[in-house]
Design a protein around this motif. Structure first.
Motif, mmCIF file in Angstrom:
data_model
loop_
_atom_site.group_PDB
_atom_site.id
_atom_site.type_symbol
_atom_site.label_atom_id
_atom_site.label_comp_id
_atom_site.label_asym_id
_atom_site.label_seq_id
_atom_site.Cartn_x
_atom_site.Cartn_y
_atom_site.Cartn_z
ATOM 1 N N LEU A 1 0.957 -1.204 -0.004
ATOM 2 C CA LEU A 1 -0.090 -0.028 -0.006
ATOM 3 C C LEU A 1 0.807 1.476 0.157
ATOM 4 O O LEU A 1 0.472 2.334 -0.840
ATOM 5 N N ALA A 2 2.028 1.339 0.786
ATOM 6 C CA ALA A 2 2.818 2.265 0.904
ATOM 7 C C ALA A 2 3.368 2.643 -0.314
ATOM 8 O O ALA A 2 3.608 4.000 -0.995
ATOM 9 N N ILE A 3 3.844 1.733 -1.050
ATOM 10 C CA ILE A 3 4.463 1.811 -2.364
ATOM 11 C C ILE A 3 3.484 2.645 -3.404
ATOM 12 O O ILE A 3 3.999 3.593 -4.075
ATOM 13 N N THR B 1 -6.304 -0.293 -8.498
ATOM 14 C CA THR B 1 -6.207 1.016 -8.150
ATOM 15 C C THR B 1 -6.433 2.156 -9.268
ATOM 16 O O THR B 1 -7.161 2.945 -9.227
ATOM 17 N N GLN B 2 -5.598 1.898 -10.375
ATOM 18 C CA GLN B 2 -5.621 2.741 -11.756
ATOM 19 C C GLN B 2 -7.094 2.908 -11.914
ATOM 20 O O GLN B 2 -7.709 3.777 -12.449
ATOM 21 N N HIS C 1 -13.700 6.540 -11.112
ATOM 22 C CA HIS C 1 -14.468 7.100 -9.953
ATOM 23 C C HIS C 1 -13.929 8.623 -9.609
ATOM 24 O O HIS C 1 -14.419 9.330 -8.734
ATOM 25 N N LYS C 2 -12.962 8.975 -10.513
ATOM 26 C CA LYS C 2 -12.016 10.276 -10.430
ATOM 27 C C LYS C 2 -11.870 10.688 -8.819
ATOM 28 O O LYS C 2 -12.123 11.705 -8.301
ATOM 29 N N VAL C 3 -11.214 9.541 -8.250
ATOM 30 C CA VAL C 3 -10.785 9.650 -6.825
ATOM 31 C C VAL C 3 -9.268 9.645 -6.715
ATOM 32 O O VAL C 3 -8.726 9.477 -7.590
ATOM 33 N N ALA D 1 -8.087 5.534 -3.354
ATOM 34 C CA ALA D 1 -8.444 4.306 -4.031
ATOM 35 C C ALA D 1 -7.625 3.092 -3.548
ATOM 36 O O ALA D 1 -8.101 1.969 -3.370
ATOM 37 N N VAL D 2 -6.252 3.370 -3.533
ATOM 38 C CA VAL D 2 -5.621 2.126 -2.984
ATOM 39 C C VAL D 2 -6.014 1.752 -1.548
ATOM 40 O O VAL D 2 -5.798 0.658 -1.275
#
Ligand code: PFF
Length: 509
Positions: A146-148, A327-328, A334-336, A341-342
């Motif tokens: 998640l961090a990466i 994520t992409q 959803h334009k977030v 997202a991640v």
């Protein structure tokens, strides 16, 4: 306003990230036990041939699909034909499913690496039976990924790949050199691994090598489409494909050089037979290797630490590629913003991975609780994705590029012929035999119909059907976004932020 480019900053960064996706537990865990179950060197030979002749072509097709659209898999397929967007949706759903078990396996590597500090890496069953421990390590592994991914394509994925892939290579060189210098048994181990005896290779061995090559190259699950969408126009995709395949092939080859001499050395010194070592079984990495390392004393402990650290790194660079696919898609659809997202994807997939870890643990301890259709959840997800859905997605990618694109864009010459005819034909064979193996598994030499196996194939068909329906109902006539959305969303956020700050400054005392 100047459009900020969103994607990999350099060609080498793109290639290392794609190679990082390819080199993973498939190479470190899957390859050695499958090679030893199927005749050693002959398996290696077929595996490498599949990587360079078949896998490379499918990879090039996937990179191309991503690059021409500069968008997530749904938009990318939609750009080829509005009716084909469901394939893109499938290429987003499959990585989400893979993540649910890859997190668990990644958690195992973290646990084994940490254990190696204090002694023996551990025993699979013992760790797997400890629910709290499994969840804890799964979560730790997922948080690193998640961090990466939160840091973005250039600052997270690319930077980590530039650091982690060379680190992995150095570790592998150290381990294989050490292994080759062990003395007794090394010659036999090398002969087993490098002298092909094709009489030992069965049809199912060839199919296993082909399937392994596809999984290892991360094909058929949106990862290479997504990474391709972030590659710059100046990148020569054929060259990058060659680099990724060579890196994956070389690293896999070296894994064999590290593992087989060590196993044969252990067999020679301890007097145990190879069959007692569980050479052809899934426990080779998590059960046999810790035992082999333990037997080597202090040197073995260092080796164990290096091997499992390398496995944790390999699992990380692979899982971030599948996390990025989902994520992409969510960012663009959803334009977030990326962080949101991640976080959502990680939360959902970690939650789903908990029953998967529990089910695996229970089955390793001899319980059949939490199993569906005679399989623990990890096996079930692995069969559905790896054996059925990934070959299907890879096949459709080849057909899309080989047959659906406008003639001016089609590949010509050798790669054109491979893409249009040979590669799809081979993928169909892998998929059909994989399905046959599930529905009619071989037991004591004979094949018998398995209703459980049939149910697994039905599950895969239902997932495909749901993707077609969901696409038609929710996505076909709506914008599914492109890579530019993220840059735009970021710019907008910055504008809002600075407007807010200015208002704050101007506020009267
Ligand atoms: N190639 C990875 C491995 O060999 O472990 C597995 C994988 C990663 C499969 C990413 C699919 C994927 F999208």
């Amino acid at each position: 306003m100047e459009q900020k480019r969103n994607g990999f900053g350099t060609r080498i960064g793109f290639e290392l990230a794609a190679a990082g996706s390819a080199v993973g537990l498939g190479n470190l865990w899957g390859f050695p036990y499958k090679a030893s179950a199927n005749g050693g060197a002959a398996y290696l030979f077929v595996y490498l041939a599949c990587i360079f002749l078949v896998g490379a072509i499918a990879m090039l097709a996937e990179f191309y699909i991503g690059r021409r659209s500069k968008a997530n898999p749904v938009s990318a397929y939609k750009a080829i034909s509005p009716n084909w967007g469901w394939i893109g949706l499938l290429a987003v759903v499959v990585p989400a499913l893979i993540m649910c078990y890859y997190y668990v396996l990644g958690g195992y590597t973290v646990k084994y690496a940490l254990n190696s500090f204090v002694g023996n890496a551990g025993r699979f069953e013992r760790f797997a039976g400890n629910v709290g421990d499994v969840i804890l390590h799964t979560v730790v592994f997922a948080l690193v990924a998640l961090a990466i991914v939160t840091a973005g394509v250039r600052h997270g994925i690319e930077k980590s790949a530039k650091l982690l892939l060379p680190t992995m290579l150095v570790i592998l060189i150290v381990i294989s050199s050490f292994s080759l210098l062990l003395g007794a048994g090394v010659q036999e181990g090398l002969a087993y691994y490098l002298k092909p005896d094709f009489s030992k290779l069965t049809g199912s061995g060839i199919l296993s090598a082909m399937g392994q090559a596809f999984f290892s190259l991360s094909l058929g699950c949106g990862a290479m489409i997504t990474y391709g969408s972030y590659s710059g126009k100046q990148v020569n995709l054929a060259r990058s494909t060659a680099v990724v395949c060579i890196l994956d092939g070389v690293l896999t080859f070296m894994v064999g050089l590290a593992v087989f001499p060590a196993l044969f050395h252990y067999a020679a010194v301890s007097g145990s037979g190879l069959s007692e070592l569980g050479m052809g079984g899934t426990g080779l990495m998590f059960i046999t290797l810790p035992m082999v390392f333990e037997d080597m004393g202090a040197g073995g402990q260092i080796l164990s630490l290096l091997y499992f650290t390398m496995a944790a790194i390999a699992a990380t660079t692979s899982v971030i590629s599948i996390l990025e696919v989902v994520t992409q898609f969510i960012i663009q659809r959803h334009k977030v913003d990326r962080t949101r997202a991640v976080s959502v994807v990680t939360l959902v997939c970690v939650a789903l991975s908990i029953p998967v870890g529990l089910s695996l643990g229970l089955s390793l301890n001899g319980s059949s609780e939490l199993q569906i259709f005679g399989k623990n959840l990890l096996e079930l997800l692995d069969s559905v994705t790896n054996t059925l859905l990934m070959p299907l997605c890879a096949l459709l990618a080849c057909i899309a590029v080989g047959w659906k694109l406008p003639k001016s864009e089609r590949f010509t010459g050798f790669s054109g012929v491979m893409l249009r005819f040979i590669t799809p034909a081979l993928i169909v064979v892998i998929g059909l035999f994989g399905a046959l193996d599930i529905v009619f598994p071989a037991a004591e030499g004979a094949r018998a119909f398995s209703s459980d196996g049939f149910a697994v194939v039905v599950i895969a068909c239902i997932i495909v059907l749901l993707c077609v329906l969901a696409y038609r109902i929710f996505l076909r006539d709506r914008d599914t976004g492109s890579n530019a959305d993220e840059a735009e969303a970021n710019a907008l956020r910055k504008e809002k932020l600075s407007a807010g700050l200015q208002r704050g400054w101007q506020r009267p005392e």
